[in-house]
Scaffold this active site. Structure first.
Site, PDB file in Angstrom:
ATOM      1  N   TYR A  36      -5.085   1.943  -0.099  1.00  0.00           N
ATOM      2  CA  TYR A  36      -5.949   0.763  -0.314  1.00  0.00           C
ATOM      3  C   TYR A  36      -7.349   1.008   0.229  1.00  0.00           C
ATOM      4  O   TYR A  36      -8.349   0.842  -0.476  1.00  0.00           O
ATOM      5  CB  TYR A  36      -5.270  -0.428   0.372  1.00  0.00           C
ATOM      6  CG  TYR A  36      -6.078  -1.689   0.563  1.00  0.00           C
ATOM      7  CD1 TYR A  36      -6.319  -2.568  -0.487  1.00  0.00           C
ATOM      8  CD2 TYR A  36      -6.558  -2.044   1.833  1.00  0.00           C
ATOM      9  CE1 TYR A  36      -7.023  -3.755  -0.285  1.00  0.00           C
ATOM     10  CE2 TYR A  36      -7.253  -3.227   2.039  1.00  0.00           C
ATOM     11  CZ  TYR A  36      -7.488  -4.081   0.978  1.00  0.00           C
ATOM     12  OH  TYR A  36      -8.172  -5.252   1.183  1.00  0.00           O
ATOM     13  N   ARG A  90      -0.305   4.189   3.441  1.00  0.00           N
ATOM     14  CA  ARG A  90      -0.988   2.975   3.874  1.00  0.00           C
ATOM     15  C   ARG A  90      -2.470   3.009   3.498  1.00  0.00           C
ATOM     16  O   ARG A  90      -3.081   2.007   3.145  1.00  0.00           O
ATOM     17  CB  ARG A  90      -0.854   2.825   5.393  1.00  0.00           C
ATOM     18  CG  ARG A  90      -1.918   1.972   6.121  1.00  0.00           C
ATOM     19  CD  ARG A  90      -1.920   0.567   5.575  1.00  0.00           C
ATOM     20  NE  ARG A  90      -2.931  -0.299   6.140  1.00  0.00           N
ATOM     21  CZ  ARG A  90      -2.706  -1.178   7.084  1.00  0.00           C
ATOM     22  NH1 ARG A  90      -1.518  -1.294   7.600  1.00  0.00           N
ATOM     23  NH2 ARG A  90      -3.668  -1.983   7.506  1.00  0.00           N
ATOM     24  N   TYR A 140       8.074  -1.948   6.896  1.00  0.00           N
ATOM     25  CA  TYR A 140       7.218  -1.631   5.742  1.00  0.00           C
ATOM     26  C   TYR A 140       7.712  -0.431   4.941  1.00  0.00           C
ATOM     27  O   TYR A 140       7.226  -0.203   3.840  1.00  0.00           O
ATOM     28  CB  TYR A 140       5.794  -1.297   6.205  1.00  0.00           C
ATOM     29  CG  TYR A 140       4.987  -2.476   6.702  1.00  0.00           C
ATOM     30  CD1 TYR A 140       4.546  -3.458   5.816  1.00  0.00           C
ATOM     31  CD2 TYR A 140       4.618  -2.593   8.039  1.00  0.00           C
ATOM     32  CE1 TYR A 140       3.768  -4.527   6.255  1.00  0.00           C
ATOM     33  CE2 TYR A 140       3.846  -3.654   8.491  1.00  0.00           C
ATOM     34  CZ  TYR A 140       3.425  -4.613   7.597  1.00  0.00           C
ATOM     35  OH  TYR A 140       2.658  -5.664   8.024  1.00  0.00           O
ATOM     36  N   TYR A 150       0.820  -1.230   0.000  1.00  0.00           N
ATOM     37  CA  TYR A 150       0.000   0.000   0.000  1.00  0.00           C
ATOM     38  C   TYR A 150       0.848   1.273   0.000  1.00  0.00           C
ATOM     39  O   TYR A 150       0.510   2.233  -0.677  1.00  0.00           O
ATOM     40  CB  TYR A 150      -0.960   0.045   1.194  1.00  0.00           C
ATOM     41  CG  TYR A 150      -1.842  -1.170   1.385  1.00  0.00           C
ATOM     42  CD1 TYR A 150      -2.054  -2.088   0.358  1.00  0.00           C
ATOM     43  CD2 TYR A 150      -2.482  -1.389   2.607  1.00  0.00           C
ATOM     44  CE1 TYR A 150      -2.856  -3.212   0.553  1.00  0.00           C
ATOM     45  CE2 TYR A 150      -3.293  -2.505   2.798  1.00  0.00           C
ATOM     46  CZ  TYR A 150      -3.468  -3.411   1.781  1.00  0.00           C
ATOM     47  OH  TYR A 150      -4.260  -4.508   1.973  1.00  0.00           O
TER      48      TYR A 150
HETATM   49  N1  LIG Z   1      -8.152 -12.302   3.129  1.00  0.00           N
HETATM   50  C1  LIG Z   1      -8.741 -11.384   3.862  1.00  0.00           C
HETATM   51  O1  LIG Z   1      -8.871 -11.497   5.065  1.00  0.00           O
HETATM   52  C2  LIG Z   1      -9.312 -10.148   3.230  1.00  0.00           C
HETATM   53  C3  LIG Z   1      -9.645  -9.122   4.091  1.00  0.00           C
HETATM   54  C4  LIG Z   1     -10.217  -7.958   3.595  1.00  0.00           C
HETATM   55  C5  LIG Z   1     -10.476  -7.858   2.247  1.00  0.00           C
HETATM   56  N2  LIG Z   1     -10.158  -8.874   1.413  1.00  0.00           N
HETATM   57  C6  LIG Z   1     -10.490  -8.687  -0.007  1.00  0.00           C
HETATM   58  O2  LIG Z   1     -10.931  -9.912  -0.573  1.00  0.00           O
HETATM   59  C7  LIG Z   1     -10.441 -10.062  -1.898  1.00  0.00           C
HETATM   60  C8  LIG Z   1      -9.674 -11.377  -2.053  1.00  0.00           C
HETATM   61  O3  LIG Z   1      -8.633 -11.424  -1.083  1.00  0.00           O
HETATM   62  P1  LIG Z   1      -7.630 -12.652  -0.972  1.00  0.00           P
HETATM   63  O4  LIG Z   1      -7.188 -12.691   0.439  1.00  0.00           O
HETATM   64  O5  LIG Z   1      -8.222 -13.874  -1.586  1.00  0.00           O
HETATM   65  O6  LIG Z   1      -6.417 -12.095  -1.864  1.00  0.00           O
HETATM   66  P2  LIG Z   1      -5.490 -12.838  -2.935  1.00  0.00           P
HETATM   67  O7  LIG Z   1      -4.409 -11.912  -3.288  1.00  0.00           O
HETATM   68  O8  LIG Z   1      -5.141 -14.190  -2.445  1.00  0.00           O
HETATM   69  O9  LIG Z   1      -6.474 -13.010  -4.177  1.00  0.00           O
HETATM   70  C9  LIG Z   1      -6.717 -12.013  -5.140  1.00  0.00           C
HETATM   71  C10 LIG Z   1      -6.643 -12.670  -6.515  1.00  0.00           C
HETATM   72  O10 LIG Z   1      -6.988 -11.693  -7.495  1.00  0.00           O
HETATM   73  C11 LIG Z   1      -6.156 -11.900  -8.620  1.00  0.00           C
HETATM   74  N3  LIG Z   1      -6.047 -10.653  -9.382  1.00  0.00           N
HETATM   75  C12 LIG Z   1      -5.569  -9.464  -8.927  1.00  0.00           C
HETATM   76  N4  LIG Z   1      -5.598  -8.554  -9.921  1.00  0.00           N
HETATM   77  C13 LIG Z   1      -6.087  -9.188 -11.026  1.00  0.00           C
HETATM   78  C14 LIG Z   1      -6.330  -8.784 -12.354  1.00  0.00           C
HETATM   79  N5  LIG Z   1      -6.045  -7.535 -12.758  1.00  0.00           N
HETATM   80  N6  LIG Z   1      -6.861  -9.670 -13.221  1.00  0.00           N
HETATM   81  C15 LIG Z   1      -7.125 -10.929 -12.815  1.00  0.00           C
HETATM   82  N7  LIG Z   1      -6.910 -11.387 -11.561  1.00  0.00           N
HETATM   83  C16 LIG Z   1      -6.391 -10.522 -10.685  1.00  0.00           C
HETATM   84  C17 LIG Z   1      -4.797 -12.305  -8.028  1.00  0.00           C
HETATM   85  O11 LIG Z   1      -4.000 -12.987  -8.979  1.00  0.00           O
HETATM   86  C18 LIG Z   1      -5.235 -13.181  -6.863  1.00  0.00           C
HETATM   87  O12 LIG Z   1      -5.271 -14.542  -7.230  1.00  0.00           O
HETATM   88  C19 LIG Z   1      -9.622  -8.796  -2.171  1.00  0.00           C
HETATM   89  O13 LIG Z   1     -10.432  -7.874  -2.857  1.00  0.00           O
HETATM   90  C20 LIG Z   1      -9.268  -8.263  -0.798  1.00  0.00           C
HETATM   91  O14 LIG Z   1      -9.100  -6.864  -0.813  1.00  0.00           O
HETATM   92  C21 LIG Z   1      -9.564 -10.003   1.878  1.00  0.00           C
HETATM   93  O1  LIG Z   2      -7.312  -8.979   6.434  1.00  0.00           O
HETATM   94  C1  LIG Z   2      -8.044  -7.961   6.489  1.00  0.00           C
HETATM   95  O2  LIG Z   2      -9.121  -7.930   7.038  1.00  0.00           O
HETATM   96  C2  LIG Z   2      -7.529  -6.695   5.827  1.00  0.00           C
HETATM   97  O3  LIG Z   2      -6.456  -6.303   6.579  1.00  0.00           O
HETATM   98  C3  LIG Z   2      -5.157  -6.556   6.179  1.00  0.00           C
HETATM   99  O4  LIG Z   2      -4.430  -5.586   6.917  1.00  0.00           O
HETATM  100  P1  LIG Z   2      -3.705  -5.955   8.273  1.00  0.00           P
HETATM  101  O5  LIG Z   2      -4.576  -6.705   9.208  1.00  0.00           O
HETATM  102  O6  LIG Z   2      -3.104  -4.699   8.814  1.00  0.00           O
HETATM  103  O7  LIG Z   2      -2.544  -6.835   7.664  1.00  0.00           O
HETATM  104  P2  LIG Z   2      -1.654  -8.022   8.215  1.00  0.00           P
HETATM  105  O8  LIG Z   2      -0.500  -8.181   7.309  1.00  0.00           O
HETATM  106  O9  LIG Z   2      -2.482  -9.209   8.414  1.00  0.00           O
HETATM  107  O10 LIG Z   2      -1.067  -7.422   9.593  1.00  0.00           O
HETATM  108  C4  LIG Z   2      -1.740  -7.453  10.808  1.00  0.00           C
HETATM  109  C5  LIG Z   2      -0.904  -6.771  11.869  1.00  0.00           C
HETATM  110  O11 LIG Z   2       0.287  -7.521  12.107  1.00  0.00           O
HETATM  111  C6  LIG Z   2       1.437  -6.689  12.040  1.00  0.00           C
HETATM  112  N1  LIG Z   2       2.563  -7.530  11.525  1.00  0.00           N
HETATM  113  C7  LIG Z   2       2.547  -8.052  10.279  1.00  0.00           C
HETATM  114  C8  LIG Z   2       3.562  -8.881   9.835  1.00  0.00           C
HETATM  115  C9  LIG Z   2       4.640  -9.189  10.696  1.00  0.00           C
HETATM  116  O12 LIG Z   2       5.605  -9.936  10.372  1.00  0.00           O
HETATM  117  N2  LIG Z   2       4.640  -8.642  11.935  1.00  0.00           N
HETATM  118  C10 LIG Z   2       3.633  -7.817  12.382  1.00  0.00           C
HETATM  119  O13 LIG Z   2       3.694  -7.341  13.538  1.00  0.00           O
HETATM  120  C11 LIG Z   2       1.029  -5.530  11.149  1.00  0.00           C
HETATM  121  O14 LIG Z   2       1.817  -4.386  11.403  1.00  0.00           O
HETATM  122  C12 LIG Z   2      -0.423  -5.348  11.567  1.00  0.00           C
HETATM  123  O15 LIG Z   2      -0.479  -4.591  12.744  1.00  0.00           O
HETATM  124  C13 LIG Z   2      -4.942  -6.304   4.708  1.00  0.00           C
HETATM  125  O16 LIG Z   2      -5.010  -4.939   4.419  1.00  0.00           O
HETATM  126  C14 LIG Z   2      -5.949  -6.935   3.840  1.00  0.00           C
HETATM  127  O17 LIG Z   2      -5.666  -8.252   3.494  1.00  0.00           O
HETATM  128  C15 LIG Z   2      -7.337  -6.907   4.346  1.00  0.00           C
HETATM  129  O18 LIG Z   2      -8.058  -5.952   3.604  1.00  0.00           O
END
Ligand SMILES: NC(=O)c1ccc[n+]([C@@H]2O[C@H](COP(=O)([O-])OP(=O)(O)OC[C@H]3O[C@@H](n4cnc5c(N)ncnc54)[C@H](O)[C@@H]3O)[C@@H](O)[C@H]2O)c1
Ligand SMILES: O=C(O)[C@H]1O[C@H](OP(=O)(O)OP(=O)(O)OC[C@H]2O[C@@H](n3ccc(=O)[nH]c3=O)[C@H](O)[C@@H]2O)[C@H](O)[C@@H](O)[C@@H]1O
Length: 392
Positions: A188, A185, A334, A108
């Site tokens: 996003y 940050r 970061y 980000y």
């Molecule tokens: N994992 C979480 O807890 C979490 C939390 C908050 C929001 N989200 C949202 O959920 C969604 C999915 O998250 P995730 O954890 O599965 O992430 P991820 O990165 O594992 O999956 C995203 C997928 O989208 C594909 N992608 C990205 N840009 C593309 C493009 N231009 N064309 C085709 N494919 C593309 C990537 O290749 C990837 O496989 C995201 O929008 C993310 O912001 C996830």
């Molecule tokens: O998962 C979510 O719901 C959302 O939040 C995440 O954001 P964040 O929770 O901040 O990301 P993480 O990488 O999971 O970090 C969580 C916390 O752990 C800390 N961290 C991360 C990595 C590490 O090695 N050590 C550490 O202390 C970060 O600073 C942060 O405070 C990401 O932005 C997204 O995948 C998503 O939208």
């Protein structure tokens, strides 16, 4: 659409549908595809630039028979930034689910342009094609749209900090509070907020049928990558994969700025149940924004590190390190422009009322199954990578 024998929450038969899932090859997409194949008759047009995480759904494993779901899942390798096939796939579908995004915090502040383009600009055609063609859209946003809590601006010793009204995050009442523009940050969260507002406006002005999902730290197997094994050595994934990588390599877990930030973690399989309810109950889900998280699983990042260390020792049979964590500044970890969400507790009133859904899995249990997977999948490869590095 043929009937499936399944009924929705109001007892009406559910018709089989074709779902265009964009970002199907990622962490959430892979679990959602698995669920749809194993438990429903719906078809999936899986769109992504990568397919490694859904390979097992697309082709039989070595020596195996054909897949039980046959050709109900089709992979379309395309980049939605610049591929004219996208509109055709949307037109062929009953429902579009958009998961595609750059969503790792390390990007980000270091790749803010890519982050904004990915989360806002690249999602625009998807929204437009859905609106123009009368297609239903489930769009994945994030809990990060809430930003920081109101409570974080109160004096440290203020008793008001204990009042949930100042920290529980509610879809229809909480404000979105981001840091200054230099704190990149928030690129996003801000892009996600604007696409939410655009989708909401398409609903209000043009009748788009939409559901917006705000995931709160969904975690589980296949999340992100292990640096140097199935992702770049210098890459920084989300916290579950960072800490897994440290545990696999027997190195201390890095706590950013003291690990004081708080998160609620939910098991991916619980969260996917909620998404399936949204898919199959459009009358209850349309026009809604849903928090999807587990308010009972709150920890500081430091507590997460301690629990992961304990759980990993149990599942691997290896003794924990004597010094299991080290502190690192966010600037070092970061780079410039990082900032953090202080606390994230989802209010569950709306999803409870509309879909009757509740998460089930405790943090300990979800870490146990996830770290068992990480150990089984990666321990040997990490061992080999370390011995190769030592030998050279
Ligand atoms: N994992 C979480 O807890 C979490 C939390 C908050 C929001 N989200 C949202 O959920 C969604 C999915 O998250 P995730 O954890 O599965 O992430 P991820 O990165 O594992 O999956 C995203 C997928 O989208 C594909 N992608 C990205 N840009 C593309 C493009 N231009 N064309 C085709 N494919 C593309 C990537 O290749 C990837 O496989 C995201 O929008 C993310 O912001 C996830
Ligand atoms: O998962 C979510 O719901 C959302 O939040 C995440 O954001 P964040 O929770 O901040 O990301 P993480 O990488 O999971 O970090 C969580 C916390 O752990 C800390 N961290 C991360 C990595 C590490 O090695 N050590 C550490 O202390 C970060 O600073 C942060 O405070 C990401 O932005 C997204 O995948 C998503 O939208």
């Amino acid at each position: 659409m043929a009937s499936t024998g399944r009924v929705d929450l109001d007892g009406r038969p559910i018709k089989a549908m074709t779902i265009c899932m964009i970002g199907a090859g990622g962490f959430i997409g892979s679990h959602l595809c698995e669920k749809l194949m194993a438990e429903t008759p719906h078809k999936v047009l899986a769109v992504d630039v990568y397919s490694d995480k859904i390979k097992h759904l697309l082709e039989p494993q070595s020596g195996g028979a054909s897949l039980p779901w046959g050709d109900r899942i089709q992979f379309h390798r395309l980049n939605i930034k610049n591929d004219s096939r996208l509109e055709g796939l949307i037109k062929m579908s009953d429902l579009i689910i958009n998961l595609a995004a750059i969503c790792t915090p390390a990007d980000y502040n270091t790749r803010p342009l890519d982050t904004i383009y990915s989360n806002f600009i690249d999602a625009l055609p998807v929204v437009k094609y859905c609106s123009e063609n009368g297609k239903r859209l489930i769009h994945f946003s994030t809990c990060e749209v809430y930003g920081k809590t109101i409570g974080s601006f109160l004096p440290k010793d203020s008793p008001l900090r204990q009042d949930p009204i100042y920290y529980v995050l509610k879809e229809d009442t909480s404000p979105c509070i981001f840091g200054s523009i230099e704190k990149q940050r928030w690129s996003y969260a801000c892009a996600k907020q604007l696409i939410e507002r655009l989708i909401y406006a398409e609903g209000a002005e043009n009748g788009l049928e939409f559901t917006i999902v705000r995931p709160f730290n969904w975690i589980g197997p296949r999340m992100d990558f292990i640096p140097g094994i199935d992702g770049p050595s210098e890459g920084v994934p989300r916290v579950l994969a960072c800490f897994s990588n440290n545990l696999l390599r027997h190195e201390p877990l890095k706590l950013v700025d003291g690990g004081q930030s708080q998160r609620t973690f939910i098991y991916i399989k619980d969260a996917i149940e909620a998404v399936l309810l949204m898919i199959e109950n459009p009358t209850r889900a349309n026009g809604q924004i849903f928090n999807v998280g587990n308010p009972d699983n709150e920890v500081t990042v430091r507590q997460l590190a301690e629990m992961m260390t304990q759980v990993y020792s149990k599942v691997s049979g290896e003794a924990p390190l004597e010094v299991p964590t080290i502190d690192v500044s966010s600037k070092e970890f970061y780079g410039e422009g990082y900032d953090d969400s202080d606390k994230r507790i989802p209010d569950m009133t709306i999803i409870n009322r509309q879909l009757g859904w509740n998460p089930k899995t405790s943090l300990w249990d979800l870490l146990e199954s996830t770290l068992t997977y990480q150990h089984r999948t990666y321990a040997e490869a990490v061992k080999q990578a370390i011995s190769k590095a030592v030998a050279s």
